[in-house]
Design a protein around this motif. Structure first.
Motif, PDB file in Angstrom:
ATOM      1  N   ASP A 152       3.820   1.428   6.555  1.00  0.00           N
ATOM      2  CA  ASP A 152       3.244   2.066   7.624  1.00  0.00           C
ATOM      3  C   ASP A 152       4.346   2.683   8.406  1.00  0.00           C
ATOM      4  N   GLN A 153       5.654   1.607   8.826  1.00  0.00           N
ATOM      5  CA  GLN A 153       6.618   2.041   9.597  1.00  0.00           C
ATOM      6  C   GLN A 153       7.320   3.329   8.983  1.00  0.00           C
ATOM      7  N   LEU A 154       7.570   3.160   7.732  1.00  0.00           N
ATOM      8  CA  LEU A 154       8.303   4.299   6.891  1.00  0.00           C
ATOM      9  C   LEU A 154       7.640   5.525   7.063  1.00  0.00           C
ATOM     10  N   PHE A 155       6.085   5.460   6.807  1.00  0.00           N
ATOM     11  CA  PHE A 155       5.743   6.951   6.878  1.00  0.00           C
ATOM     12  C   PHE A 155       5.469   7.211   8.368  1.00  0.00           C
ATOM     13  N   ASN A 156       5.291   6.333   9.348  1.00  0.00           N
ATOM     14  CA  ASN A 156       5.463   6.824  10.756  1.00  0.00           C
ATOM     15  C   ASN A 156       6.554   7.506  11.104  1.00  0.00           C
ATOM     16  N   ALA A 203       1.513  -1.215  14.729  1.00  0.00           N
ATOM     17  CA  ALA A 203       1.053  -0.398  13.649  1.00  0.00           C
ATOM     18  C   ALA A 203      -0.347  -0.558  13.254  1.00  0.00           C
ATOM     19  N   PRO A 204      -1.549   0.039  13.898  1.00  0.00           N
ATOM     20  CA  PRO A 204      -2.587  -0.164  13.480  1.00  0.00           C
ATOM     21  C   PRO A 204      -2.994   0.018  12.153  1.00  0.00           C
ATOM     22  N   ILE A 205      -4.031  -0.357  11.566  1.00  0.00           N
ATOM     23  CA  ILE A 205      -4.207  -0.275  10.281  1.00  0.00           C
ATOM     24  C   ILE A 205      -4.873   1.210  10.071  1.00  0.00           C
ATOM     25  N   ILE A 206      -4.082   1.839   8.957  1.00  0.00           N
ATOM     26  CA  ILE A 206      -4.458   3.226   8.876  1.00  0.00           C
ATOM     27  C   ILE A 206      -4.695   3.508   7.684  1.00  0.00           C
ATOM     28  N   ASP A 207      -5.588   4.675   7.162  1.00  0.00           N
ATOM     29  CA  ASP A 207      -6.104   4.712   5.956  1.00  0.00           C
ATOM     30  C   ASP A 207      -5.490   5.933   5.290  1.00  0.00           C
ATOM     31  N   TYR A 208      -4.924   5.927   4.120  1.00  0.00           N
ATOM     32  CA  TYR A 208      -4.207   7.025   3.577  1.00  0.00           C
ATOM     33  C   TYR A 208      -4.948   7.876   2.761  1.00  0.00           C
ATOM     34  N   THR A 209      -6.239   7.670   2.683  1.00  0.00           N
ATOM     35  CA  THR A 209      -6.993   8.495   2.198  1.00  0.00           C
ATOM     36  C   THR A 209      -8.007   9.259   3.022  1.00  0.00           C
ATOM     37  N   ASN A 210      -7.709   9.007   4.162  1.00  0.00           N
ATOM     38  CA  ASN A 210      -8.690   9.759   5.502  1.00  0.00           C
ATOM     39  C   ASN A 210      -7.879  11.009   5.909  1.00  0.00           C
ATOM     40  N   TRP A 211      -8.438  11.896   5.398  1.00  0.00           N
ATOM     41  CA  TRP A 211      -7.449  13.162   5.787  1.00  0.00           C
ATOM     42  C   TRP A 211      -7.945  14.021   7.169  1.00  0.00           C
ATOM     43  N   ASN A 212      -8.978  13.309   7.918  1.00  0.00           N
ATOM     44  CA  ASN A 212      -9.437  14.102   9.001  1.00  0.00           C
ATOM     45  C   ASN A 212      -8.598  13.765  10.160  1.00  0.00           C
ATOM     46  N   VAL A 213      -7.918  14.659  10.569  1.00  0.00           N
ATOM     47  CA  VAL A 213      -6.863  14.669  11.598  1.00  0.00           C
ATOM     48  C   VAL A 213      -7.431  13.686  13.025  1.00  0.00           C
ATOM     49  N   PHE A 214      -8.553  13.988  13.123  1.00  0.00           N
ATOM     50  CA  PHE A 214      -9.102  13.588  14.235  1.00  0.00           C
ATOM     51  C   PHE A 214      -9.811  12.189  14.361  1.00  0.00           C
ATOM     52  N   SER A 215      -9.634  11.841  13.071  1.00  0.00           N
ATOM     53  CA  SER A 215     -10.305  10.249  13.095  1.00  0.00           C
ATOM     54  C   SER A 215      -9.076   9.300  13.421  1.00  0.00           C
ATOM     55  N   ARG A 249      -2.461   8.407  17.581  1.00  0.00           N
ATOM     56  CA  ARG A 249      -2.689   7.198  17.211  1.00  0.00           C
ATOM     57  C   ARG A 249      -1.201   6.494  17.615  1.00  0.00           C
ATOM     58  N   PRO A 250      -1.167   5.134  18.120  1.00  0.00           N
ATOM     59  CA  PRO A 250       0.156   4.555  18.412  1.00  0.00           C
ATOM     60  C   PRO A 250       0.895   4.286  17.013  1.00  0.00           C
ATOM     61  N   ALA A 251       2.158   4.604  16.826  1.00  0.00           N
ATOM     62  CA  ALA A 251       2.634   4.492  15.552  1.00  0.00           C
ATOM     63  C   ALA A 251       4.275   3.771  15.805  1.00  0.00           C
ATOM     64  N   GLU A 252       4.221   2.623  15.232  1.00  0.00           N
ATOM     65  CA  GLU A 252       5.752   1.999  15.141  1.00  0.00           C
ATOM     66  C   GLU A 252       6.616   2.565  14.064  1.00  0.00           C
ATOM     67  N   PHE A 293       8.221  -4.212  -0.825  1.00  0.00           N
ATOM     68  CA  PHE A 293       8.302  -4.185   0.302  1.00  0.00           C
ATOM     69  C   PHE A 293       8.172  -2.916   1.088  1.00  0.00           C
ATOM     70  N   LEU A 294       8.613  -1.729   0.177  1.00  0.00           N
ATOM     71  CA  LEU A 294       8.387  -0.455   0.517  1.00  0.00           C
ATOM     72  C   LEU A 294       6.887   0.011   0.595  1.00  0.00           C
ATOM     73  N   THR A 295       5.945  -0.737  -0.024  1.00  0.00           N
ATOM     74  CA  THR A 295       4.632  -0.200  -0.192  1.00  0.00           C
ATOM     75  C   THR A 295       3.563  -1.141   0.372  1.00  0.00           C
ATOM     76  N   SER A 296       3.887  -2.125   0.934  1.00  0.00           N
ATOM     77  CA  SER A 296       2.872  -3.035   1.563  1.00  0.00           C
ATOM     78  C   SER A 296       3.139  -2.936   2.933  1.00  0.00           C
ATOM     79  N   LYS A 297       2.003  -3.473   3.673  1.00  0.00           N
ATOM     80  CA  LYS A 297       2.071  -3.351   5.171  1.00  0.00           C
ATOM     81  C   LYS A 297       2.519  -4.557   5.748  1.00  0.00           C
TER      82      LYS A 297
END
Lengths: 251, 295
Positions: B60-64, B216-228, B237-240, B44-48
């Motif tokens: 994603d909500q938790l991270f947001n 909560a659009p799909i986000i990539d936790y391996t993409n560290w480029n702040v501008f992507s 980015r929008p974030a729920e 529950f905590l680790t899936s989208k």
């Protein structure tokens, strides 16, 4: 002998209320001068004029001349931080910073830009020794200053002032919050410090004034009643009010 | 009636009222935990989250929520610190300072939905920032500022006046006295205040619906480029958040397990906020002990 600190015609007002009514007091180098008088007579107020601590209070007007080594303390060109380093102050309540003993004493030096650790260590040790508290704190110099007794805290505060090498030390009833044993330790310290510093002290304790001071000034309701050598004043005061006060008839 | 009986009645009444408060709190938290905790799992905590199917999580909500909180503190802490220092140390007692204080009071009592709509119009629409973490962080800063400013002002003021005199009488400037002595002595109180306000920010929903958005659009936790736009760190980015997710699942959720997701999320939110509070007390006490003695 001209004094290290000369004041003339000192008037001080709280708003429109005149608290000091115009008097002159000169202080000699390497002497202990005590200011005595009943509560509210203006002795602490006067003391706070000497390093401009009254600047912090709103609605205080000060007139008169205050000359330290010939320079006007209230001149606009004076460097206030420099002045307060040269004329240090010890307060009624011990007020060490909430840091370690070492940091308390080293703080003024570090902020003054001293970087040489070895030199700072040396001054810290010297100052604590001069303030006669070194033996009691040397094994726990990194402990918080607040964990020591009131008397030890007050001597740490004295060491803190000594570390920045002032010429004059102002003391506002430095022993009134302490027990007799701590008080007598501080008195001994002051007598030893006399050879290097000029001390001006407010006290409510007549015995203390007579024991350690060279000169005594008696203030009453904002007026200077008598100012003389301590010996003369306590044995043979020239003013009737002084003898009444010393004999405990009022105050 | 004799004094003894009066005393007994008074004590009885006081205990009753305290019991009512405790009972409300315990039943509320108890209900949320009992219905929600069984649904909390690693999965529950680790899936989208899912829009139509069951088995969605809150990763994603938790991270947001955490990221938004971080940005909010980055925005509000420096401003609050500056104004807190001004109010506590420099502000003269006159009508201008009184106006500033009243403004802060008013700001703290604004309804969050009003602040949310205001920020929506100004930042999202007018300034074209769009639904984004940044807009959300600005809106939350509006709530956080008054609380934090007040807290920092009070923490500074509670440092004894003797300390100020000691600093000045050593020849320190007012600024050095504040930064070198007063501020360190006030740190425990300030930290406690930050963590408590963080708990409040964490649970805020109304203001975020209009600013950080509900998607909560799909986000990539391996993409560290702040501008992507797919990077998890992109503030544009929008974030729920978790709190908004609870609201959304309850009002328009169509997944078969909407109820469970909502209960689980609520329990996670409550647990985190309780942890914030415990952490605040713990860190505050620890720092205070550290500053005042080294036993």
């Amino acid at each position: 002998m001209t004094g290290i600190l000369q004041t003339k015609n000192v008037h001080l007002y709280y708003g429109k209320n005149e608290a000091l009514h115009g008097f002159d007091l000169n202080f000699n180098e390497n002497e202990i001068t005590t200011l005595i008088g009943p509560s509210g007579c203006g002795k602490s107020t006067f003391l706070r004029c000497l390093n401009r601590m009254n600047d912090l209070r709103p609605n205080v007007t000060i007139n008169g001349s205050f000359k330290f080594e010939g320079k006007d303390i209230y001149s606009p060109s004076i460097d206030l931080t420099e002045l307060r380093k040269t004329i240090g102050m010890v307060f009624q309540q011990p007020n060490p910073f909430p840091f370690s003993v070492y940091d308390n004493v080293a703080y003024g030096l570090k902020l003054a830009g001293m970087k040489n650790k070895h030199k700072i260590d040396k001054i810290v040790e010297e100052s604590l020794k001069e303030a006669a508290v070194w033996d009691e704190v040397k094994d726990s110099i990194n402990k918080s200053a607040l964990s020591f007794s009131g008397g030890q805290q007050q001597r740490i505060c004295i060491a803190r002032v000594l570390a920045v090498k002032p010429k004059i030390i102002l003391m506002d009833e430095p022993t009134s919050a302490l027990d007799p044993i701590s008080s007598s330790k501080i008195e001994d310290t002051l007598v030893r410090l006399k050879k290097d510093f000029t001390i001006i002290m407010v006290t409510h304790n007549m015995q203390q004034a007579s024991r350690i001071s060279d000169k005594t000034a008696f203030l009453l309701n904002g007026d200077l009643i008598e100012y003389d050598s301590t010996q003369k004043m306590f044995v043979n005061p020239s003013n009737k009010k002084t003898s009444d006060y010393l004999n405990g008839e009022f105050g | 009636m004799n004094p003894k009986t009066t005393n007994k009645i008074a004590i009885g009444l006081i205990y009753t009222f305290v019991a009512i408060v405790v009972a409300i709190l315990v039943s509320l938290i108890g209900y949320i935990l009992v219905t929600g905790v069984p649904h909390i799992s690693w999965h529950f905590l680790t899936s989208k989250s899912q829009s139509f199917l069951s088995g969605g999580g809150i990763r994603d909500q938790l991270f947001n929520s955490v990221y938004l909180l971080f940005l909010t503190l980055c925005l509000s802490f420096p401003i609050a610190l500056g104004s807190g220092i001004y109010l506590a140390e420099y502000a003269p007692k006159n009508w201008i300072t009184e106006v500033i204080r009243t403004t802060i009071e008013v700001l703290s009592s604004l309804p969050s939905v009003v602040v949310g709509l205001f920020c929506y119009l100004l930042f999202v629409v007018q300034m074209h920032i769009g639904f984004s973490i940044l807009s959300g962080a600005i809106a939350l800063t509006f709530f956080n500022l008054p609380l934090l400013t007040r807290n920092i002002e009070n923490s500074l003021k509670s440092v004894s006046h003797l300390q100020r005199e000691a600093g000045l009488s050593l020849g320190l400037s007012q600024w050095k006295t504040i930064t070198g002595i007063i501020l360190p002595a006030a740190v425990p109180g300030i930290i406690t205040g930050i963590i408590l306000s963080a708990g409040r920010v964490f649970g805020e929903a109304a203001a975020l619906i209009y600013t950080a958005g509900q998607s909560a659009p799909i986000i990539d936790y391996t993409n560290w480029n702040v501008f992507s736009s797919s990077s998890f760190l992109n503030p544009m980015r929008p974030a729920e958040t978790l709190a908004v997710h609870i609201w959304k699942v309850n009002s328009e959720g169509i997944t078969p397990d909407a109820n469970l997701v909502s209960s689980g999320s609520s329990a996670v939110l409550i647990i985190l906020i309780l942890l914030f509070n415990l952490l605040a007390h713990w860190i505050g006490n620890l720092l205070y002990k550290k500053m005042t003695s080294n036993f």
